[in-house]
Design an enzyme around this catalytic site. Structure first.
Site, PDB file in Angstrom:
ATOM      1  N   LYS A   1      27.170 -31.233 -35.963  1.00 36.26           N
ATOM      2  CA  LYS A   1      28.609 -31.423 -35.781  1.00 36.26           C
ATOM      3  C   LYS A   1      29.003 -32.888 -35.613  1.00 36.26           C
ATOM      4  O   LYS A   1      30.047 -33.314 -36.108  1.00 36.26           O
ATOM      5  CB  LYS A   1      29.106 -30.608 -34.578  1.00 36.26           C
ATOM      6  CG  LYS A   1      28.600 -29.169 -34.510  1.00 36.26           C
ATOM      7  CD  LYS A   1      28.827 -28.361 -35.774  1.00 36.26           C
ATOM      8  CE  LYS A   1      28.282 -26.941 -35.629  1.00 36.26           C
ATOM      9  NZ  LYS A   1      28.254 -26.186 -36.855  1.00 36.26           N
TER      10      LYS A   1
ATOM     11  N   LYS B   1      30.570 -30.547 -26.831  1.00 37.83           N
ATOM     12  CA  LYS B   1      30.043 -29.673 -27.884  1.00 37.83           C
ATOM     13  C   LYS B   1      28.626 -30.076 -28.278  1.00 37.83           C
ATOM     14  O   LYS B   1      28.286 -31.264 -28.315  1.00 37.83           O
ATOM     15  CB  LYS B   1      30.939 -29.738 -29.128  1.00 37.83           C
ATOM     16  CG  LYS B   1      32.370 -29.316 -28.879  1.00 37.83           C
ATOM     17  CD  LYS B   1      33.229 -29.461 -30.114  1.00 37.83           C
ATOM     18  CE  LYS B   1      32.980 -28.388 -31.135  1.00 37.83           C
ATOM     19  NZ  LYS B   1      33.932 -28.454 -32.267  1.00 37.83           N
TER      20      LYS B   1
ATOM     21  N   GLY C   1      28.975 -20.538 -32.964  1.00 41.58           N
ATOM     22  CA  GLY C   1      29.206 -19.272 -32.283  1.00 41.58           C
ATOM     23  C   GLY C   1      29.659 -19.421 -30.849  1.00 41.58           C
ATOM     24  O   GLY C   1      29.501 -18.511 -30.043  1.00 41.58           O
ATOM     25  N   GLY C   2      30.231 -20.596 -30.508  1.00 41.57           N
ATOM     26  CA  GLY C   2      30.728 -20.801 -29.152  1.00 41.57           C
ATOM     27  C   GLY C   2      29.667 -21.224 -28.156  1.00 41.57           C
ATOM     28  O   GLY C   2      29.972 -21.486 -26.997  1.00 41.57           O
TER      29      GLY C   2
ATOM     30  N   LYS D   1      38.470 -34.722 -27.726  1.00 37.38           N
ATOM     31  CA  LYS D   1      39.649 -34.436 -26.940  1.00 37.38           C
ATOM     32  C   LYS D   1      39.937 -32.939 -27.060  1.00 37.38           C
ATOM     33  O   LYS D   1      39.887 -32.372 -28.164  1.00 37.38           O
ATOM     34  CB  LYS D   1      40.844 -35.229 -27.473  1.00 37.38           C
ATOM     35  CG  LYS D   1      42.166 -34.945 -26.772  1.00 37.38           C
ATOM     36  CD  LYS D   1      42.242 -35.597 -25.425  1.00 37.38           C
ATOM     37  CE  LYS D   1      43.631 -35.412 -24.800  1.00 37.38           C
ATOM     38  NZ  LYS D   1      43.699 -35.987 -23.453  1.00 37.38           N
ATOM     39  N   TYR D   2      40.169 -32.262 -25.937  1.00 36.14           N
ATOM     40  CA  TYR D   2      40.470 -30.835 -25.981  1.00 36.14           C
ATOM     41  C   TYR D   2      41.964 -30.668 -26.258  1.00 36.14           C
ATOM     42  O   TYR D   2      42.803 -30.935 -25.397  1.00 36.14           O
ATOM     43  CB  TYR D   2      40.082 -30.162 -24.669  1.00 36.14           C
ATOM     44  CG  TYR D   2      40.269 -28.665 -24.674  1.00 36.14           C
ATOM     45  CD1 TYR D   2      39.702 -27.885 -25.681  1.00 36.14           C
ATOM     46  CD2 TYR D   2      41.001 -28.028 -23.680  1.00 36.14           C
ATOM     47  CE1 TYR D   2      39.865 -26.511 -25.695  1.00 36.14           C
ATOM     48  CE2 TYR D   2      41.164 -26.652 -23.678  1.00 36.14           C
ATOM     49  CZ  TYR D   2      40.597 -25.900 -24.690  1.00 36.14           C
ATOM     50  OH  TYR D   2      40.762 -24.535 -24.701  1.00 36.14           O
TER      51      TYR D   2
ATOM     52  N   LYS E   1      34.949 -15.645 -31.367  1.00 40.41           N
ATOM     53  CA  LYS E   1      36.012 -14.960 -32.087  1.00 40.41           C
ATOM     54  C   LYS E   1      35.967 -13.454 -31.814  1.00 40.41           C
ATOM     55  O   LYS E   1      34.896 -12.855 -31.760  1.00 40.41           O
ATOM     56  CB  LYS E   1      35.882 -15.226 -33.587  1.00 40.41           C
ATOM     57  CG  LYS E   1      36.037 -16.714 -33.940  1.00 40.41           C
ATOM     58  CD  LYS E   1      35.556 -17.017 -35.347  1.00 40.41           C
ATOM     59  CE  LYS E   1      35.570 -18.508 -35.621  1.00 40.41           C
ATOM     60  NZ  LYS E   1      34.938 -18.862 -36.897  1.00 40.41           N
TER      61      LYS E   1
ATOM     62  N   ASN F   1      30.757 -24.781 -41.108  1.00 36.57           N
ATOM     63  CA  ASN F   1      29.664 -23.815 -41.006  1.00 36.57           C
ATOM     64  C   ASN F   1      29.009 -23.706 -42.369  1.00 36.57           C
ATOM     65  O   ASN F   1      29.635 -23.290 -43.341  1.00 36.57           O
ATOM     66  CB  ASN F   1      30.171 -22.450 -40.544  1.00 36.57           C
ATOM     67  CG  ASN F   1      30.678 -22.483 -39.112  1.00 36.57           C
ATOM     68  OD1 ASN F   1      31.827 -22.194 -38.852  1.00 36.57           O
ATOM     69  ND2 ASN F   1      29.822 -22.852 -38.185  1.00 36.57           N
TER      70      ASN F   1
ATOM     71  N   ARG G   1      27.073 -21.765 -43.934  1.00 39.05           N
ATOM     72  CA  ARG G   1      26.512 -20.420 -44.094  1.00 39.05           C
ATOM     73  C   ARG G   1      27.647 -19.435 -44.324  1.00 39.05           C
ATOM     74  O   ARG G   1      28.816 -19.794 -44.263  1.00 39.05           O
ATOM     75  CB  ARG G   1      25.774 -20.024 -42.810  1.00 39.05           C
ATOM     76  CG  ARG G   1      26.657 -20.178 -41.561  1.00 39.05           C
ATOM     77  CD  ARG G   1      26.045 -19.589 -40.323  1.00 39.05           C
ATOM     78  NE  ARG G   1      26.774 -19.942 -39.112  1.00 39.05           N
ATOM     79  CZ  ARG G   1      27.890 -19.378 -38.688  1.00 39.05           C
ATOM     80  NH1 ARG G   1      28.463 -18.414 -39.414  1.00 39.05           N
ATOM     81  NH2 ARG G   1      28.470 -19.755 -37.565  1.00 39.05           N
TER      82      ARG G   1
END
Length: 451
Positions: free
Chosen positions: A116, A158, A164-165, A201-202, A237, A288, A290
């Protein structure tokens, strides 16, 4: 075209890939752990090989055993599905070294976009908008603290190798930062074997919009429209839909950015470009490399079988469509059906299924691997399957999904289907007035259902 493909996964995605291969006249080889010997994917494949123990690192993450199984069974290609080794560049490279086709992008591209923090750097150079954050990976906790102060709170921590969180935490103030950073890092090491972290930054009150990409080795890159994946719980999700409620102009701008992002790394095969959307401003967050869990909603509105297209592209075929061929028809919604108890903190609830009734009808699909008498093992993700519906428009799709969830019966284990029904029945969701904070804001009312 391939004669035989090994599926390096389990559960519903393994079943999905096996079915696609069978329809293409391709023989299939399943792999399984000792805990999955009775799983549906093992039963419907043409051949199957046990690759290790119940723990993922003994089986579904055991690269050497999987490649050995593929070679011993005469497979020419390996489809990794999602999760496990699907975004592992070492595995993609190992397949290539052993003369096997990895059904996905090259190891080099996975390294660039699957990581990432590297992907973020590449997007900045390509001119794709990104969320303000660290320039690449952070070197230490002290380094992370300094960068966090520069960016400003709240901060999203992150994992570079995440997905996948997992390996992701929010720190609203500095007092929360150290614990959030170390927790995310530890989770990333356990889940991905890589504790490299970066910061963003969120951005609050945003929608999570992702574009499905398909690309071949001849330089053709097409997006298949977008999915709204904003209905999430703790970055996982829960419900996805296609198309989103964005304008045609915004869809064009975001789609162009997604194609630019893919072309910047000479991407090949299926991939997903994920954006945060705030008003009319959008920011790249990750790619992602994939197939995604939620790919069926895109299939429902485009009529394209993405798994089959993946296989064809990997076998050297050109894409069977152009951008002009992509027309989004109707509306599709997917809900993930998990063996979990929402009323008790979404606690996993593995066990034996003593009754299964699956609704059917026009525009209704159930991608799963469960059956009456099957025992869900406690070692893996709690997702048992996905209900997908297609309607003439969004309201039609919502009503169809509610009716389908009302009829679906999975006896013997507690599931989240009533929780999902409550989301679909919420007035703000129906009006399209939701963002990634929807479940967190409305959790109390969403749990007000009779068991």
């Amino acid at each position: 075209m391939f004669q035989k493909v090994l599926i390096a996964n389990r559960g519903e995605i393994a079943v999905r890939i096996i079915r696609a291969c069978k329809q293409m006249g391709i023989e299939t080889v399943a792999i399984y752990s000792v805990a999955d010997k009775d799983s549906l994917h093992v039963q419907i494949a043409d051949d199957a090989v046990c690759v290790g123990g119940a723990k993922s690192n003994e089986s579904y993450l055991n690269m050497e055993n999987i490649v050995t199984a593929a070679i011993s069974k005469g497979a020419e290609a390996i489809h990794p599905g999602f999760g496990f080794l699907s975004e592992n560049s070492d595995f993609a490279n190992l397949c290539q070294e052993c003369g096997l086709r990895f059904i996905g992008p090259s190891g080099n591209v996975i390294d660039q976009m699957g990581n990432k923090s590297k992907a973020r750097e590449i997007m900045i150079k390509a001119g794709v908008p990104v969320v303000p954050g660290s320039n690449g990976a952070v070197k230490s906790l002290d380094d992370a603290r300094s960068i966090a102060l520069e960016i400003g709170f709240p901060i999203l921590i992150k994992a570079s190798a995440g997905g996948g969180g997992r390996g992701m935490r929010v720190a609203n103030i500095m007092d929360e930062f150290d614990n959030a950073f170390e927790t995310a890092k530890s989770e990333a090491i356990n889940a991905f074997g890589d504790g490299t972290m970066y910061l963003e930054k969120y951005v609050i009150n945003t929608k999570h919009i992702e574009f499905q990409i398909m690309a071949d080795k001849y330089g053709n890159v097409v997006h298949l429209g977008e999915r709204d994946c904003s209905i999430q719980r703790r970055n996982q999700k829960v419900l996805e839909e296609a198309p989103s409620l964005i304008s045609e102009d915004l869809r064009k701008r975001m789609g162009d950015a997604a194609i630019l992002a893919s072309k910047s790394v000479n991407y090949e095969n299926a991939g997903t470009i994920e954006f945060l959307l705030s008003g009319d401003d959008f920011y790249f967050i990750e790619m992602n490399t994939r197939i995604q869990v939620e790919h069926p909603v895109t299939e429902m509105v485009t009529g394209i079988d993405i798994i089959k297209e993946q296989i064809k592209v990997s076998a050297g075929k050109e894409l069977s469509f152009t951008q002009e061929d992509i027309v989004l028809k109707g509306h599709s919604i997917e809900v993930r059906i998990n063996a979990e108890d929402p009323k008790h903190g979404f606690r996993p609830n593995p066990g034996k299924i003593d009754l299964l009734h699956v609704p059917s009808g026009n525009g209704i699909r159930f991608d799963s691997f469960i059956y009456t008498g099957y025992s869900i093992p406690p070692f893996y993700d709690s997702m048992m399957g996905k209900v997908i519906v297609h309607g003439e428009n969004r309201i039609d799709a919502i009503n169809k999904m509610k009716a389908t969830l009302e009829e679906l019966v999975i006896g013997g284990v507690t599931t989240n289907q009533d929780f999902c029904y409550m989301i679909l029945n919420n007035a703000d969701y129906v009006k399209g007035e939701f963002d990634t904070g929807f479940i967190g804001m409305k959790i109390d009312s969403l749990l007000e259902y009779d068991e």
